[in-house]
Design an enzyme around this catalytic site. Structure first.
Site, PDB file in Angstrom:
ATOM      1  N   HIS A  56       0.882  -1.165   0.000  1.00 35.38           N
ATOM      2  CA  HIS A  56       0.000   0.000   0.000  1.00 35.38           C
ATOM      3  C   HIS A  56       0.918   1.212   0.000  1.00 35.38           C
ATOM      4  O   HIS A  56       2.001   1.174   0.604  1.00 35.38           O
ATOM      5  CB  HIS A  56      -0.828   0.090   1.277  1.00 35.38           C
ATOM      6  N   ASP A  59       2.214   1.794   3.425  1.00 29.99           N
ATOM      7  CA  ASP A  59       3.102   0.794   4.050  1.00 29.99           C
ATOM      8  C   ASP A  59       4.533   1.275   3.893  1.00 29.99           C
ATOM      9  O   ASP A  59       5.423   0.918   4.676  1.00 29.99           O
ATOM     10  CB  ASP A  59       3.025  -0.568   3.338  1.00 29.99           C
ATOM     11  N   MET A  90       2.559  -5.590  -7.729  1.00 32.54           N
ATOM     12  CA  MET A  90       1.267  -4.950  -7.439  1.00 32.54           C
ATOM     13  C   MET A  90       1.415  -3.827  -6.427  1.00 32.54           C
ATOM     14  O   MET A  90       2.170  -3.933  -5.463  1.00 32.54           O
ATOM     15  CB  MET A  90       0.312  -6.021  -6.895  1.00 32.54           C
ATOM     16  N   GLU A 183     -11.138  -5.903  -5.397  1.00 30.82           N
ATOM     17  CA  GLU A 183     -11.224  -6.950  -4.359  1.00 30.82           C
ATOM     18  C   GLU A 183     -12.489  -6.780  -3.532  1.00 30.82           C
ATOM     19  O   GLU A 183     -12.715  -5.743  -2.925  1.00 30.82           O
ATOM     20  CB  GLU A 183      -9.979  -6.852  -3.454  1.00 30.82           C
ATOM     21  N   LYS A 185     -15.175  -7.815  -0.412  1.00 29.93           N
ATOM     22  CA  LYS A 185     -15.234  -8.345   0.951  1.00 29.93           C
ATOM     23  C   LYS A 185     -16.628  -8.029   1.478  1.00 29.93           C
ATOM     24  O   LYS A 185     -17.120  -6.929   1.244  1.00 29.93           O
ATOM     25  CB  LYS A 185     -14.152  -7.670   1.805  1.00 29.93           C
ATOM     26  N   GLU A 219     -10.218 -12.989  -2.722  1.00 28.61           N
ATOM     27  CA  GLU A 219      -9.459 -13.434  -1.539  1.00 28.61           C
ATOM     28  C   GLU A 219     -10.209 -14.587  -0.869  1.00 28.61           C
ATOM     29  O   GLU A 219     -11.413 -14.481  -0.605  1.00 28.61           O
ATOM     30  CB  GLU A 219      -9.283 -12.272  -0.549  1.00 28.61           C
ATOM     31  N   HIS A 222     -12.317 -13.694   2.158  1.00 30.64           N
ATOM     32  CA  HIS A 222     -13.490 -12.861   1.886  1.00 30.64           C
ATOM     33  C   HIS A 222     -14.621 -13.659   1.259  1.00 30.64           C
ATOM     34  O   HIS A 222     -15.791 -13.341   1.451  1.00 30.64           O
ATOM     35  CB  HIS A 222     -13.108 -11.679   0.995  1.00 30.64           C
ATOM     36  N   ASP A 247      -5.606 -13.098  -3.817  1.00 31.60           N
ATOM     37  CA  ASP A 247      -5.167 -13.037  -2.414  1.00 31.60           C
ATOM     38  C   ASP A 247      -5.423 -14.396  -1.783  1.00 31.60           C
ATOM     39  O   ASP A 247      -6.568 -14.755  -1.470  1.00 31.60           O
ATOM     40  CB  ASP A 247      -5.933 -11.949  -1.644  1.00 31.60           C
ATOM     41  N   ASP A 257     -12.610 -11.567   9.532  1.00 29.94           N
ATOM     42  CA  ASP A 257     -11.620 -11.813   8.476  1.00 29.94           C
ATOM     43  C   ASP A 257     -10.311 -12.294   9.121  1.00 29.94           C
ATOM     44  O   ASP A 257      -9.547 -11.505   9.655  1.00 29.94           O
ATOM     45  CB  ASP A 257     -11.390 -10.498   7.728  1.00 29.94           C
ATOM     46  N   ASP A 259      -7.615 -14.009   7.780  1.00 32.41           N
ATOM     47  CA  ASP A 259      -6.350 -13.882   7.053  1.00 32.41           C
ATOM     48  C   ASP A 259      -5.300 -14.902   7.524  1.00 32.41           C
ATOM     49  O   ASP A 259      -4.145 -14.558   7.797  1.00 32.41           O
ATOM     50  CB  ASP A 259      -5.785 -12.454   7.173  1.00 32.41           C
ATOM     51  N   ASP A 293      -2.164 -12.891   1.060  1.00 34.30           N
ATOM     52  CA  ASP A 293      -2.639 -11.760   1.870  1.00 34.30           C
ATOM     53  C   ASP A 293      -3.082 -12.310   3.220  1.00 34.30           C
ATOM     54  O   ASP A 293      -4.260 -12.583   3.447  1.00 34.30           O
ATOM     55  CB  ASP A 293      -3.806 -11.043   1.180  1.00 34.30           C
TER      56      ASP A 293
HETATM   57  C1  GCO Z   1      -8.215  -7.085   4.182  1.00 31.65           C
HETATM   58  C2  GCO Z   1      -7.894  -6.904   2.744  1.00 31.65           C
HETATM   59  C3  GCO Z   1      -6.645  -6.182   2.501  1.00 31.65           C
HETATM   60  C4  GCO Z   1      -6.459  -5.869   1.067  1.00 31.65           C
HETATM   61  C5  GCO Z   1      -5.329  -4.953   0.891  1.00 31.65           C
HETATM   62  C6  GCO Z   1      -5.047  -4.670  -0.545  1.00 31.65           C
HETATM   63  O1  GCO Z   1      -9.060  -7.872   4.438  1.00 31.65           O
HETATM   64  O2  GCO Z   1      -7.637  -6.432   5.029  1.00 31.65           O
HETATM   65  O3  GCO Z   1      -7.814  -8.161   2.163  1.00 31.65           O
HETATM   66  O4  GCO Z   1      -5.576  -6.892   3.006  1.00 31.65           O
HETATM   67  O5  GCO Z   1      -6.227  -7.010   0.295  1.00 31.65           O
HETATM   68  O6  GCO Z   1      -5.659  -3.800   1.565  1.00 31.65           O
HETATM   69  O7  GCO Z   1      -5.623  -3.526  -0.908  1.00 31.65           O
HETATM   70 MN    MN Z   2      -6.913  -9.007   0.508  1.00 30.61          MN
HETATM   71 MN    MN Z   3      -8.754 -10.394   4.319  1.00 32.98          MN
END
Ligand code: GCO
Ligand code: MN
Ligand code: MN
Length: 393
Positions: A56, A59, A90, A183, A185, A219, A222, A247, A257, A259, A293
Site C-alpha cells: 500500500h 506501508d 502490485m 477486491e 469483501k 481473496e 473474503h 489473495d 476476516d 487472514d 494476503d
Molecule cells: C483485508 C484486505 C486487505 C487488502 C489490501 C489490498 O481484508 O484487510 O484483504 O488486506 O487485500 O488492503 O488492498
Molecule cells: Mn486481501
Molecule cells: Mn482479508
C-alpha cells in the site's frame, strides 16, 4: 532440510509489506511484534524464496510525508528490491485507515473526500509505476455503511463507478498500461460493504467505461466469511479472463476476516483452488503473481513470521504436486470420462443456436427415468482426492 517444495522466485509467490510486516495487533490487544522496516522485509522475503513484494502507498511512505522524504524512501526501497532481486508486481492504495475515509473513499457522501481519494490513488499509481508494478488492487474497505439511512446504495455505486472511470481514463492518458484488480469483501470493517462478493464485482466491472482494464482480486477469506466458495469465485473470473490478481489465505466460515496462512483451514478447498490455478484439471493455468494476503498468528515472534511465510508457499507447492498426480490418476480420468461422455454428439447441438439444432433438440427422444437411474460415482471420486491429500495414494 530442503526438498522440492522449497519455493523459488520461479514460483511467482508474493507477499504484501503489510502481511509479513503485520505486528499482531487486534481490536482487543496491542501489537506483539516489533516493526520490520520495508527494506528488511525485502531481504527476508528474498531469503525465503519469494518472487516479489506488494505494498500500500502508506506501508512504505508514511501518511503526510514531504515530497523529498517520499522520493528518498521510494528510491531506497527500489534499491533494496533490486539488490535482492525482488519484483514489485502490485501496488495498492490505503483508502481505509485515515479517519477522512470513515464514511468511504469513492463512496463517501462528501464529493471532496471522493476527489481526495482519487488524488491519493493517482499518487499511489505513480509510486507503483516507479517500482515497476503493473497491477493496482482496489480494496474498498470503507466503501459501505452501517445504516441505509445514510445514503442510497445506487448513489454509492454511481460514485464508485465515476471514480474508477476517472482513474482508468487518467491512467490511459498518461500512456501507462496498468490493470486494476477489484477486491470484494462482504463486511468488516464496515457493517456492510458495497459490492460484497467477486460476483458483484464481475458484474460491476462490465458497467465501467474501461472494463477491459479492470478485473478482480478474489481473496479466500473474503469468499469464505459468508460461506461462499473461493474455487467458484475464481473459476467464474478465470472463465471471462478477469482473474487479474489473487489473495491467497485461509478462513473459518462465518468468522471475522482471519487472514490465516494459506491452506491452514479447508485443505480440500485449497487443493481444488490450486488445481484450478495450475490448470491440471483442464483450461489454461493462471500465470499472474500468487499473492499471500495473510499474516502469522498473534502467538508468533519474528521467527514464527518466517515460518508462516515458508509454510504458505510450501503448502501451495505441495497442493500443486497433489493436483498433478490427482489429474493423472487413471481412475480419476476414467470416472470423469464416464460422467462427461457424449456418444451421440448431443453437446454439439447446444453450443450454438440454429433452426436445425432447435428441431433436433425438440424432436429428441428421451428416457428421463433411465437417465435418472444412473449414479455419478462422486463419492468414489472425492475419496480418491482425499486419499491423495492424506498421502496414502
Ligand atoms: C483485508 C484486505 C486487505 C487488502 C489490501 C489490498 O481484508 O484487510 O484483504 O488486506 O487485500 O488492503 O488492498
Ligand atoms: Mn486481501
Ligand atoms: Mn482479508
Amino acid at each position: 532440510m530442503s526438498d522440492s517444495f522449497d519455493p523459488t522466485p520461479d514460483d511467482r509467490f508474493t507477499f504484501g509489506l503489510w502481511t509479513v510486516g503485520n505486528p499482531g495487533a487486534d481490536p482487543f490487544g496491542p501489537r506483539v511484534r516489533p516493526s520490520i522496516s520495508p527494506t528488511e522485509i525485502v531481504a527476508g522475503l528474498a531469503k525465503v524464496g519469494a518472487y516479489g513484494v506488494n505494498l500500500h502507498d502508506n506501508d512504505l511512505v508514511p501518511f503526510g510525508a514531504s515530497a523529498a522524504e517520499r522520493d528518498r524512501i521510494v528510491a531506497d526501497f527500489k534499491q533494496a528490491c533490486e539488490d535482492h532481486g525482488l519484483a514489485v508486481p502490485m501496488a495498492t492504495t490505503n483508502l481505509f485507515s485515515h479517519p477522512v475515509f470513515r464514511d468511504g473513499a469513492f463512496t463517501s457522501s462528501n464529493p471532496k473526500v471522493r476527489a481526495y481519494a482519487i488524488q491519493k490513488v493517482m499518487r499511489s499509481i505513480e509510486t507503483g509505476i516507479e517500482l515497476g508494478a503493473k497491477i493496482n488492487v482496489f480494496w474498498g474497505g470503507r466503501e459501505g455503511l452501517e445504516t441505509d439511512a445514510a445514503k442510497d446504495t445506487r448513489d454509492a455505486i454511481k460514485w464508485y463507478r465515476e471514480c474508477l472511470d476517472f482513474l482508468c481514463a487518467w491512467t490511459k492518458d498518461q500512456g501507462w498500461e496498468q490493470k486494476f484488480a477489484l477486491e470484494a469483501k462482504p463486511n468488516e470493517p464496515r457493517s456492510e460493504i458495497f459490492l460484497p462478493t467477486t460476483g458483484h464485482m464481475l458484474h460491476f466491472i462490465e458497467t465501467l467505461e474501461h472494463s477491459e482494464m479492470c478485473g478482480v482480486n478474489p481473496e479466500t477469506a473474503h469468499e469464505n466469511m459468508p460461506g461462499l466458495s473461493m474455487v467458484h469465485a475464481v473459476a467464474q473470473a478465470m472463465e471471462v479472463d478477469k482473474l487479474f490478481h489473487i489473495d491467497l489465505n485461509a478462513q473459518k466460515i462465518g468468522r471475522y476476516d482471519q487472514d490465516l496462512r494459506f491452506g491452514s483451514e479447508d485443505v480440500k478447498g485449497a487443493f481444488f483452488l490450486v488445481r484450478l490455478l495450475e490448470g491440471t484439471g483442464g483450461y489454461a493455468p493462471y500465470t499472474g503473481p500468487l499473492h499471500f494476503d495473510s499474516h502469522a498468528y498473534r502467538t508468533e515472534d519474528i521467527d514464527g513470521v518466517w515460518d508462516f511465510a515458508r509454510g504458505s508457499m510450501r503448502t501451495y507447492k505441495i497442493l500443486a504436486a497433489k493436483a498433478k498426480v490427482f489429474d493423472a490418476d487413471p481412475e480419476v480420468q476414467q470416472l470423469l470420462a464416464a460422467t462427461h461422455a457424449d456418444p451421440d454428439g448431443v453437446a454439439g447441438l447446444m453450443n450454438s443456436y440454429s433452426g436445425s439444432n432447435a428441431a433436433a433438440i425438440s424432436d429428441m427422444a428421451h428416457d428421463p427415468e433411465a437417465m435418472a437411474a444412473v449414479g455419478h460415482r462422486y463419492e468414489r471420486l472425492d475419496q480418491i482426492a482425499m486419499e491423495h491429500l492424506l498421502g496414502v495414494r
